[in-house]
Each structure stands twice: as C-alpha cells, then as structure tokens.
Design an enzyme around this catalytic site. Structure first.
Site, PDB file in Angstrom:
ATOM      1  N   ILE A  12      17.302  -8.404   4.476  1.00 15.43           N
ATOM      2  CA  ILE A  12      17.493  -9.859   4.464  1.00 15.43           C
ATOM      3  C   ILE A  12      18.964 -10.193   4.748  1.00 15.43           C
ATOM      4  O   ILE A  12      19.276 -11.092   5.535  1.00 15.43           O
ATOM      5  CB  ILE A  12      17.013 -10.460   3.127  1.00 15.43           C
ATOM      6  CG1 ILE A  12      15.506 -10.173   2.955  1.00 15.43           C
ATOM      7  CG2 ILE A  12      17.283 -11.978   3.080  1.00 15.43           C
ATOM      8  CD1 ILE A  12      14.947 -10.475   1.583  1.00 15.43           C
ATOM      9  N   LEU A  33      25.638   0.878   1.333  1.00 16.63           N
ATOM     10  CA  LEU A  33      24.774   1.615   2.263  1.00 16.63           C
ATOM     11  C   LEU A  33      23.793   2.538   1.544  1.00 16.63           C
ATOM     12  O   LEU A  33      23.314   3.507   2.125  1.00 16.63           O
ATOM     13  CB  LEU A  33      25.601   2.389   3.308  1.00 16.63           C
ATOM     14  CG  LEU A  33      26.452   1.516   4.241  1.00 16.63           C
ATOM     15  CD1 LEU A  33      27.178   2.390   5.276  1.00 16.63           C
ATOM     16  CD2 LEU A  33      25.606   0.468   4.982  1.00 16.63           C
ATOM     17  N   SER A  76      15.184  -3.660  -5.547  1.00 14.40           N
ATOM     18  CA  SER A  76      14.191  -4.736  -5.450  1.00 14.40           C
ATOM     19  C   SER A  76      12.740  -4.258  -5.348  1.00 14.40           C
ATOM     20  O   SER A  76      11.919  -4.929  -4.737  1.00 14.40           O
ATOM     21  CB  SER A  76      14.517  -5.608  -4.244  1.00 14.40           C
ATOM     22  OG  SER A  76      14.441  -4.832  -3.073  1.00 14.40           O
ATOM     23  N   TYR A 140      12.116  -5.415 -12.723  1.00 12.96           N
ATOM     24  CA  TYR A 140      12.800  -6.043 -11.585  1.00 12.96           C
ATOM     25  C   TYR A 140      12.887  -7.558 -11.788  1.00 12.96           C
ATOM     26  O   TYR A 140      13.970  -8.153 -11.715  1.00 12.96           O
ATOM     27  CB  TYR A 140      12.048  -5.706 -10.289  1.00 12.96           C
ATOM     28  CG  TYR A 140      12.503  -6.524  -9.121  1.00 12.96           C
ATOM     29  CD1 TYR A 140      13.820  -6.464  -8.690  1.00 12.96           C
ATOM     30  CD2 TYR A 140      11.629  -7.386  -8.455  1.00 12.96           C
ATOM     31  CE1 TYR A 140      14.253  -7.241  -7.623  1.00 12.96           C
ATOM     32  CE2 TYR A 140      12.053  -8.153  -7.398  1.00 12.96           C
ATOM     33  CZ  TYR A 140      13.367  -8.087  -6.995  1.00 12.96           C
ATOM     34  OH  TYR A 140      13.799  -8.857  -5.948  1.00 12.96           O
ATOM     35  N   GLN A 205      -3.078   2.888   1.866  1.00 16.40           N
ATOM     36  CA  GLN A 205      -3.904   2.766   0.676  1.00 16.40           C
ATOM     37  C   GLN A 205      -3.771   1.348   0.133  1.00 16.40           C
ATOM     38  O   GLN A 205      -2.647   0.838   0.023  1.00 16.40           O
ATOM     39  CB  GLN A 205      -3.412   3.770  -0.365  1.00 16.40           C
ATOM     40  CG  GLN A 205      -4.434   4.041  -1.427  1.00 16.40           C
ATOM     41  CD  GLN A 205      -3.963   5.104  -2.409  1.00 16.40           C
ATOM     42  OE1 GLN A 205      -2.826   5.089  -2.877  1.00 16.40           O
ATOM     43  NE2 GLN A 205      -4.839   6.024  -2.725  1.00 16.40           N
ATOM     44  N   GLY A 283       2.636  -3.299 -12.516  1.00 18.69           N
ATOM     45  CA  GLY A 283       3.614  -4.389 -12.411  1.00 18.69           C
ATOM     46  C   GLY A 283       3.254  -5.456 -11.385  1.00 18.69           C
ATOM     47  O   GLY A 283       3.947  -6.462 -11.274  1.00 18.69           O
TER      48      GLY A 283
HETATM   49  N1  UFG Z   1       0.399  -2.803  -1.114  1.00 22.25           N
HETATM   50  C1  UFG Z   1      -0.676  -1.973  -0.852  1.00 22.25           C
HETATM   51  N2  UFG Z   1      -0.443  -0.791  -0.217  1.00 22.25           N
HETATM   52  C2  UFG Z   1       0.800  -0.409   0.180  1.00 22.25           C
HETATM   53  C3  UFG Z   1       1.901  -1.265  -0.078  1.00 22.25           C
HETATM   54  C4  UFG Z   1       1.657  -2.459  -0.727  1.00 22.25           C
HETATM   55  O1  UFG Z   1      -1.820  -2.290  -1.193  1.00 22.25           O
HETATM   56  O2  UFG Z   1       0.945   0.689   0.753  1.00 22.25           O
HETATM   57  C5  UFG Z   1       0.154  -4.072  -1.802  1.00 22.25           C
HETATM   58  C6  UFG Z   1       0.920  -4.236  -3.098  1.00 22.25           C
HETATM   59  O3  UFG Z   1       0.277  -3.585  -4.162  1.00 22.25           O
HETATM   60  C7  UFG Z   1       0.949  -5.750  -3.236  1.00 22.25           C
HETATM   61  C8  UFG Z   1       1.059  -6.234  -1.779  1.00 22.25           C
HETATM   62  O4  UFG Z   1       0.629  -5.129  -0.988  1.00 22.25           O
HETATM   63  O5  UFG Z   1      -0.277  -6.185  -3.760  1.00 22.25           O
HETATM   64  C9  UFG Z   1       2.463  -6.603  -1.381  1.00 22.25           C
HETATM   65  O6  UFG Z   1       3.306  -5.519  -1.739  1.00 22.25           O
HETATM   66  P1  UFG Z   1       4.799  -5.382  -1.237  1.00 22.25           P
HETATM   67  O7  UFG Z   1       5.316  -4.106  -1.799  1.00 22.25           O
HETATM   68  O8  UFG Z   1       4.870  -5.603   0.221  1.00 22.25           O
HETATM   69  O9  UFG Z   1       5.520  -6.633  -1.895  1.00 22.25           O
HETATM   70  P2  UFG Z   1       5.596  -7.075  -3.435  1.00 22.25           P
HETATM   71  O10 UFG Z   1       4.740  -8.295  -3.550  1.00 22.25           O
HETATM   72  O11 UFG Z   1       5.336  -5.987  -4.381  1.00 22.25           O
HETATM   73  O12 UFG Z   1       7.142  -7.335  -3.597  1.00 22.25           O
HETATM   74  C10 UFG Z   1       7.851  -8.241  -2.818  1.00 22.25           C
HETATM   75  C11 UFG Z   1       9.323  -7.853  -2.888  1.00 22.25           C
HETATM   76  C12 UFG Z   1       9.823  -7.957  -4.296  1.00 22.25           C
HETATM   77  C13 UFG Z   1       9.492  -9.303  -4.865  1.00 22.25           C
HETATM   78  C14 UFG Z   1       8.046  -9.636  -4.699  1.00 22.25           C
HETATM   79  C15 UFG Z   1       7.762 -11.029  -5.151  1.00 22.25           C
HETATM   80  O13 UFG Z   1       9.500  -6.514  -2.462  1.00 22.25           O
HETATM   81  O14 UFG Z   1      11.199  -7.792  -4.277  1.00 22.25           O
HETATM   82  O15 UFG Z   1       7.682  -9.519  -3.336  1.00 22.25           O
HETATM   83  O16 UFG Z   1       6.499 -11.412  -4.743  1.00 22.25           O
HETATM   84  F1  UFG Z   1       9.741  -9.325  -6.187  1.00 22.25           F
END
Ligand code: UFG
Length: 326
Positions: A12, A33, A76, A140, A205, A283
């Site tokens: 970002i 970095l 994050s 987080y 997955q 989480g």
């Molecule tokens: N997911 C999968 N498979 C994967 C990766 C992710 O099913 O291989 C799912 C996660 O479980 C979640 C959704 O896809 O349900 C989104 O996951 P991300 O990891 O892309 O994003 P998050 O919602 O966990 O997190 C992002 C930011 C955080 C922030 C959050 C707030 O990374 O910093 O959004 O919504 F806190």
C-alpha cells in the site's frame, strides 16, 4: 509538503508514494525492507531503517524538515498475529510509539495512520459504521485499535493531529502496471487465486466453508489499492486545511464471499482455478463490510475502481507481467 512514508516500500505504501508525487508532495520513504521491496519505491528519498530506531527517525525528520507522517509500517497478518501476538504488540504498538515520540519531539504536525477493519471483530451489523463497537478477535486488530487510542491521547497532550484510516481488504495494482502486490510468503486471497490461475500453485484452499454466510465462505469488502491511496492524500490535505482529527472506514460497502472472488477471477483470467475446502483460519470474522459514508461525506472520497472485476483485472495484469514479483 514533505511527508515521511513509514512502510513506503510495502504494497500500500508504494502506491501512496506514487500518488504523493503525482500531487506535488515530496515523500521520504522509511522502510526496514522486512516485507517491502526497494524496487517498489519509484520516487522520493529512500532511507532503510526501522521505525523503532528513535535516533534515526529523529535525524530523518529533522534533516528532511518533515511536516507529516503517513504510517504504514506494521505487521498485518491476522493468522500470524494469533500465533505470535508478541511480535504484533512489539512492532505495531511498541515501535509505533517510538515513531510517535520522534514525531512529537521533532514538531511533526500531521499523522495519517493505517488502521484496519480488524478493530471491529465480529460485526453486530453490516455495513459497519465507525462508531460500531470495537471488539477485535485477533491480536492484529487489537494492536491497531490500541494505537488509535494512543493517537487520541497524544493529540490531547502534545497536539499531534491525526487521521486513522480503517482499511477493509486492499487489492488490485497500479493501473499503469508499474507496481503491485508482492508478499513473501503470500497469504492474501486474491494474489493466491491469481497465482493458481498462473499455474504457480496447483490449487488453493478455502479456509472455512461452514460460516453463517449465503455460500458458507467468509465475506469481505475489497477496495482498490489506488482508491485507498487517494484517501491518504485527502486525509493529508484535510489535516493541512485545519480539519479536526478523525477516523474513517475505507471500503466499497459491498461484500463478496471468498467463493465469489474465485468465480470472478475465473471469469477475468479464463482459467479453471482449482479449489479444495479446508478448515477455518483462526481469527477470521465471518463478514466484514464497510460503511464508508463518513469519508465520502467529509473528505469527498470517491472510489475510481469500485468493481471487484476491475480490481482483479489490475491485479491480474501485474501478476501476469511480474509472475515472480519484483
Ligand atoms: N482465504 C482463503 N484461502 C487462502 C487465503 C485466504 O480461504 O489461501 C480467505 C481468508 O480465510 C479470508 C479471506 O480469504 O476469509 C480473505 O483473506 P485475506 O488473507 O486476503 O484477507 P483478510 O481478510 O484476512 O485480511 C485483510 C488484511 C488485514 C486486515 C483485514 C481486514 O490482510 O490486514 O483484511 O478485513 F485486517
């Protein structure tokens, strides 16, 4: 304005640096970095270092006559924070405080903070407005909420004015294709889906298919990284124009399930994208969708790329042209 972008080599932050320069600001990028890439920093003065090094930060703030800080230097990842809360409290709260102390000591006037939807926890209603109860379900979100609270008290005591931006799910890439998302390891849904489309992964997955949502997968509100970046510019301008400190959500107000994201990516890429069902990731709240009415009304924020399809298209272009990242 001379602006320190802490974490400006990250996904970002690097987009924020591009926009700062487009609008005539002078960014100084501070990044250790640990996750960012120097190749992502296309403009400005680059300083490699950690926000926790008060003496280094003070030296940069003074030498460069910095007026504002945009703080995006943090850990994050929801899942990692559950496994290792100490890392999140040390970096996001402890080192964040060092940055704040240096800012106050050097007379920085404005502070823009990257916060998160994770401060809310399981929402009681969606779309989520800023005044919604804050009950983070992971370290987080707790670390970011704590820092937001610190900003309020620092303003009262030391006069540092701030805007906190609670990002929902950042995605997409610079539409001109110069920079994009490159996390190592990658944990985010859209890049993992696109890496699968590219054949770099056999399948992805789905973390949980038994959530109380229409198709059983989590629902998220995706926001284009450029629209997110623009909000930082608006925040900076608002603070400089004398606007009071505030907190804003940033999302499109539209939720997409993980399954819908995969289907959209199949349409955009024309690839099959194999999926298997797996257990829930600790989480993860079931649904996170923003109300961003406040920032639209108060700062005039208008997303340029609100459609998921377009968000995925820009990300797809980046991944096709940079299959191995930077
Ligand atoms: N997911 C999968 N498979 C994967 C990766 C992710 O099913 O291989 C799912 C996660 O479980 C979640 C959704 O896809 O349900 C989104 O996951 P991300 O990891 O892309 O994003 P998050 O919602 O966990 O997190 C992002 C930011 C955080 C922030 C959050 C707030 O990374 O910093 O959004 O919504 F806190």
């Amino acid at each position: 304005m001379k602006v320190l972008v802490a974490g400006g080599a990250g996904y970002i932050g690097s987009h924020v640096v591009l926009d700062l320069v487009k609008e005539g600001h002078e960014p100084v990028i501070l990044d250790n970095l640990s996750k960012g890439h120097q190749e992502a920093v296309l403009h400005g003065t680059f300083v490699q270092g950690d926000i926790g090094r008060v003496d280094l930060v003070k030296e940069v703030l003074t030498k460069e006559k910095i007026e504002a800080i945009i703080h995006l230097a943090a850990d994050s990842l929801v899942g990692e924070s559950v496994a290792n809360p100490a890392k999140y409290f040390r970096n996001n709260i402890g080192n964040g405080q060092s940055l704040l102390d240096a800012a106050v000591a050097c007379g920085v006037k404005y502070f823009v903070f990257s916060s998160t939807a994770a401060v809310y926890g399981e929402p009681e209603k969606v779309p989520i407005p800023e005044e919604h109860p804050k009950n983070p379900t992971n370290p987080y979100g707790f670390s970011k909420l704590t820092f937001e609270g610190m900003l309020r008290f620092y303003e009262e005591a030391y006069g540092l004015r701030f805007i906190s931006l609670r990002y929902f799910n950042a995605a997409g890439a610079d539409p001109e294709g110069k920079i994009g998302e490159d996390h190592r390891p990658e944990t985010h849904l859209i890049p993992i889906v696109l890496q699968t489309a590219l054949g770099q992964r056999d399948h992805l997955q789905l973390f949980g298919t038994d959530y109380p949502t229409p198709d059983g997968t989590c629902v998220r509100d995706y926001i284009h990284v450029v629209d997110l970046s623009q909000a930082h510019l608006l925040a900076l301008n608002a603070l400089a124009a004398g606007k009071a400190s505030s907190i804003y959500n940033l999302g499109n107000g539209q939720g997409y399930s993980n399954q819908e994201v995969i289907e959209t990516a199949r349409r955009v890429t024309g690839e099959e994208i194999k999926v298997t069902a797996g257990p829930r990731r600790p989480g993860d709240p079931a649904v996170l969708v923003a109300s961003a009415e406040k920032i639209r009304a108060e700062l005039g924020w208008h997303p340029r790329y609100p459609a998921l399809e377009e968000i995925i298209e820009t990300a797809w272009w980046w991944h096709q042209h940079h299959p191995n990242g930077y």
